[in-house]
Write a protein that holds these residues in place. Structure first.
Motif: not given
Length: 222
Positions: A135-143, A212-218
């Motif tokens: 599914x498209x993540x926020x940073x690639x919404x167009x796919x 930021x994405x790495x921090x989110x996962x952690x």
């Protein structure tokens, strides 16, 4: 059975700076463990016998950290791009083809975090590639690609994001010269030739492309 898999680990990690100023992106950690180690553990559990890793930016640190793979019971071989600089995805695979051999193989981006179950028994049949879409993540919404009845197409009403995980025939890279080369145009041509199957994976998948994405996962793991 597929015996070999490749982890793409040669990227410069520019969007990850300053974290990648002194460490290659695949060695960044989630819950105290390098991203690339999660891939290795899952590949071993899935029955893969050899893992080829391409290295470029601060690449010497990856063999220093991982060694020859014996601690996981797998053979790790390195495709060294440190002199050329990163060859991009398709270019890196072309350079590694002598190590990958004549049989189909799995490729996974070293900077994705996922629980996708790698499958060493996957059968490409006559296709050149099988892509795992998400599914498209926020940073690639167009796919990137459309999917209909297990076949991938370049256009459609609903586009999904390419996960960075794919099963490939070495024939996909037959006409590609040595040198820098992205993967997307190669895939789009094979898709246009109706030689690419795919599936939509609904489990955990994240592109660890920024601090930021790495921090989110952690944060999730705390």
């Amino acid at each position: 059975m597929m015996k070999k898999a490749m982890i793409l680990a040669a990227g410069l990690g520019n969007r990850m700076r300053p974290l990648t100023n002194h460490r290659p992106k695949p060695l960044l950690e989630v819950a105290g463990k390098p991203l690339i180690v999660y891939h290795i553990e899952k590949l071993v559990a899935a029955g893969f016998e050899e893992v080829i890793i391409n290295i470029a930016h601060l690449g010497f640190m990856i063999p220093e950290t991982l060694g020859n793979g014996s601690r996981w019971g797998v053979k790790i071989t390195y495709s060294d791009e440190q002199e050329e600089g990163a060859l991009e995805s398709a270019g890196g695979i072309v350079k590694a083809l002598p190590l990958l051999g004549d049989e189909p193989f799995l490729v996974v981006n070293g900077d994705v975090w996922c629980d996708y179950p790698f499958d060493s028994s996957f059968d490409l049949k006559d296709d050149l590639a099988h892509l795992i879409l998400v599914q498209n993540p926020d940073h690639n919404q167009k796919g990137d690609f459309a999917l209909k009845e297990g076949r991938v197409s370049n256009s459609g009403v609903s586009l999904h994001t390419f996960s960075g995980i794919g099963y490939y025939s070495p024939r996909l890279f037959d006409d590609l010269p040595y040198g820098k080369c992205p993967l997307a145009p190669l895939l789009r041509k094979a898709i246009a030739d109706e030689k690419v199957s795919g599936e939509l994976y609904g489990g955990e998948w994240r592109d660890v492309g920024t601090p930021e994405r790495l921090a989110e996962i952690n944060a999730t793991f705390r």
